[in-house]
Design a protein around this motif. Structure first.
Motif, PDB file in Angstrom:
ATOM      1  N   ARG A 176      33.035 -13.495  39.225  1.00 48.87           N
ATOM      2  CA  ARG A 176      32.184 -14.689  39.316  1.00 48.87           C
ATOM      3  C   ARG A 176      31.291 -14.690  40.552  1.00 48.87           C
ATOM      4  N   LEU A 177      31.377 -13.647  41.374  1.00 45.25           N
ATOM      5  CA  LEU A 177      30.614 -13.628  42.622  1.00 45.25           C
ATOM      6  C   LEU A 177      29.100 -13.733  42.417  1.00 45.25           C
ATOM      7  N   PRO A 178      28.509 -13.006  41.435  1.00 42.58           N
ATOM      8  CA  PRO A 178      27.055 -13.135  41.263  1.00 42.58           C
ATOM      9  C   PRO A 178      26.617 -14.567  40.962  1.00 42.58           C
ATOM     10  N   ARG A 179      27.510 -15.354  40.367  1.00 43.58           N
ATOM     11  CA  ARG A 179      27.170 -16.744  40.050  1.00 43.58           C
ATOM     12  C   ARG A 179      27.533 -17.692  41.191  1.00 43.58           C
ATOM     13  N   LEU A 180      28.683 -17.437  41.847  1.00 44.29           N
ATOM     14  CA  LEU A 180      29.144 -18.319  42.911  1.00 44.29           C
ATOM     15  C   LEU A 180      28.345 -18.145  44.197  1.00 44.29           C
ATOM     16  N   ALA A 181      27.987 -16.902  44.520  1.00 41.02           N
ATOM     17  CA  ALA A 181      27.275 -16.620  45.777  1.00 41.02           C
ATOM     18  C   ALA A 181      26.173 -15.600  45.534  1.00 41.02           C
ATOM     19  N   PRO A 182      25.166 -15.974  44.736  1.00 41.38           N
ATOM     20  CA  PRO A 182      24.130 -14.992  44.383  1.00 41.38           C
ATOM     21  C   PRO A 182      23.331 -14.483  45.582  1.00 41.38           C
ATOM     22  N   ALA A 183      23.032 -15.372  46.535  1.00 40.21           N
ATOM     23  CA  ALA A 183      22.248 -14.948  47.701  1.00 40.21           C
ATOM     24  C   ALA A 183      23.017 -13.926  48.524  1.00 40.21           C
ATOM     25  N   ALA A 184      24.311 -14.174  48.743  1.00 40.72           N
ATOM     26  CA  ALA A 184      25.131 -13.240  49.516  1.00 40.72           C
ATOM     27  C   ALA A 184      25.368 -11.945  48.753  1.00 40.72           C
ATOM     28  N   PHE A 185      25.557 -12.053  47.437  1.00 39.41           N
ATOM     29  CA  PHE A 185      25.880 -10.879  46.625  1.00 39.41           C
ATOM     30  C   PHE A 185      24.679  -9.943  46.497  1.00 39.41           C
ATOM     31  N   PHE A 186      23.524 -10.496  46.141  1.00 41.31           N
ATOM     32  CA  PHE A 186      22.345  -9.667  45.903  1.00 41.31           C
ATOM     33  C   PHE A 186      21.540  -9.399  47.183  1.00 41.31           C
ATOM     34  N   GLY A 187      21.255 -10.469  47.931  1.00 42.53           N
ATOM     35  CA  GLY A 187      20.465 -10.295  49.142  1.00 42.53           C
ATOM     36  C   GLY A 187      21.284  -9.884  50.346  1.00 42.53           C
ATOM     37  N   GLY A 188      22.400 -10.607  50.570  1.00 38.55           N
ATOM     38  CA  GLY A 188      23.222 -10.336  51.747  1.00 38.55           C
ATOM     39  C   GLY A 188      23.821  -8.946  51.744  1.00 38.55           C
ATOM     40  N   GLY A 189      24.282  -8.486  50.580  1.00 39.26           N
ATOM     41  CA  GLY A 189      24.880  -7.161  50.496  1.00 39.26           C
ATOM     42  C   GLY A 189      23.903  -6.066  50.878  1.00 39.26           C
ATOM     43  N   TRP A 190      22.676  -6.151  50.349  1.00 37.00           N
ATOM     44  CA  TRP A 190      21.652  -5.149  50.653  1.00 37.00           C
ATOM     45  C   TRP A 190      21.194  -5.243  52.112  1.00 37.00           C
ATOM     46  N   ALA A 191      20.966  -6.463  52.606  1.00 37.99           N
ATOM     47  CA  ALA A 191      20.521  -6.632  53.986  1.00 37.99           C
ATOM     48  C   ALA A 191      21.583  -6.148  54.962  1.00 37.99           C
ATOM     49  N   SER A 192      22.832  -6.504  54.691  1.00 31.80           N
ATOM     50  CA  SER A 192      23.927  -6.084  55.554  1.00 31.80           C
ATOM     51  C   SER A 192      24.076  -4.566  55.550  1.00 31.80           C
ATOM     52  N   PHE A 193      23.985  -3.960  54.360  1.00 34.92           N
ATOM     53  CA  PHE A 193      24.101  -2.507  54.273  1.00 34.92           C
ATOM     54  C   PHE A 193      22.973  -1.828  55.043  1.00 34.92           C
ATOM     55  N   THR A 194      21.746  -2.288  54.826  1.00 32.16           N
ATOM     56  CA  THR A 194      20.596  -1.684  55.498  1.00 32.16           C
ATOM     57  C   THR A 194      20.709  -1.815  57.007  1.00 32.16           C
ATOM     58  N   ALA A 195      21.111  -3.001  57.469  1.00 34.34           N
ATOM     59  CA  ALA A 195      21.241  -3.242  58.903  1.00 34.34           C
ATOM     60  C   ALA A 195      22.231  -2.281  59.538  1.00 34.34           C
ATOM     61  N   TYR A 196      23.400  -2.148  58.915  1.00 33.87           N
ATOM     62  CA  TYR A 196      24.408  -1.315  59.556  1.00 33.87           C
ATOM     63  C   TYR A 196      24.134   0.170  59.334  1.00 33.87           C
ATOM     64  N   ALA A 197      23.466   0.540  58.237  1.00 31.77           N
ATOM     65  CA  ALA A 197      23.082   1.937  58.049  1.00 31.77           C
ATOM     66  C   ALA A 197      22.144   2.380  59.170  1.00 31.77           C
TER      67      ALA A 197
END
Length: 279
Positions: A199-220
């Motif tokens: 249910r994560l894409p529905r419960l926390a779409p901003a964190a799941f789609f945007g936050g995951g990519w931004a966080s990954f890019t930042a730490y990469a």
């Protein structure tokens, strides 16, 4: 530290502040954190496919990174349950650069100049003061959890810094760590709340789609920078994300910024200037 690395890490700090602004605005911290952690899997998998493979000698470091990042997320959630974000987050992020600098110089034998060490100390002092200047009596349990979180941040920074150098492919190194790291935290979240992961894409779409990519890019970016400059200096500069977080809070979210936070931000920026020009 070259200008390229310096500016790249500042960009990573800005991205880090951005996804934290998304996650911290969620009333469901477990869902937000799980969405970010599980959301790492897609960019992590792409990094593994698109970048050169890691040296087999890096696998123990990848395993250690997965374990330490899981511990970090667990204790950060605990700290958030025990205390306020404005109290917990600066203590966790501000203590990490000091621990990394101490371990780097004493154990790893990194040669840091007096000016570089002073820059790390000033940045850490500025960040820590944001949490220490908070009004009201601090919750000792929250402070303890925040400091343990800081230990995990320092530990995974060192693990990733050394591992990225051993791997010969820093972005793929973190790609594997992110891809595999989504599994234990996903299982933990599912155990805490059955059915949550699906249910994560529905419960926390901003964190799941945007936050995951931004966080990954930042730490990469940060993991790559670990191969270009001393780990302690990169870690200290990365933690200036809290300055960007304050700016986002004030300019975008219209949060109140008092004189103490302005002073703390100034101290942090002085440390950044020292770090850039330190030799």
């Amino acid at each position: 530290m070259t200008w390229t690395v310096f500016l790249a890490v500042l960009l990573a700090a800005l991205l880090h502040a951005g996804w934290n602004a998304v996650v911290k605005g969620s009333s469901d911290k477990l869902a937000g954190m799980a969405a970010m952690a599980v959301g790492h899997a897609v960019p992590g998998g792409l990094a593994v496919l698109l970048f050169p493979p890691v040296d087999p000698a890096a696998w123990p470091w990848i395993a250690g990174s997965v374990a330490l990042h899981f511990g970090y997320l667990r204790f950060l959630l605990l700290a958030y349950r025990l205390g306020d974000l404005s109290e917990v987050y600066p203590l966790a992020r501000g203590s990490a650069p000091l621990l990394v600098a101490l371990f780097s110089t004493v154990v790893l034998g990194s040669a840091l100049s007096g000016m570089q060490l002073a820059a790390v100390a000033v940045i850490a002092a500025g960040i820590l003061s944001i949490g220490l200047a908070r009004r009201g009596r601090a919750n000792p349990s929250a402070v303890a959890a925040a400091l343990v979180t800081g230990v995990f941040i320092a530990a995974y920074s060192l693990m990733d810094g050394v591992g990225a150098r051993v791997s010969g492919s820093p972005v793929a190194f973190f790609g594997w760590a992110a891809l595999l790291g989504a599994i234990p935290f996903g299982l933990y979240a599912e155990r805490r709340r059955p059915g949550l992961v699906l249910r994560l894409p529905r419960l926390a779409p901003a964190a799941f789609f945007g936050g995951g990519w931004a966080s990954f890019t930042a730490y990469a970016i940060v993991v790559w920078a670990f191969t270009q400059a001393p780990i302690a200096l990169v870690t200290a500069l990365r933690e200036t994300s809290i300055v960007f977080a304050l700016l986002i809070g004030a300019l975008v979210l219209r949060e109140r910024v008092d004189l103490a936070r302005i002073a703390s931000t100034f101290v942090t920026l002085v440390g950044v200037a020292l770090l850039r020009f330190a030799r």
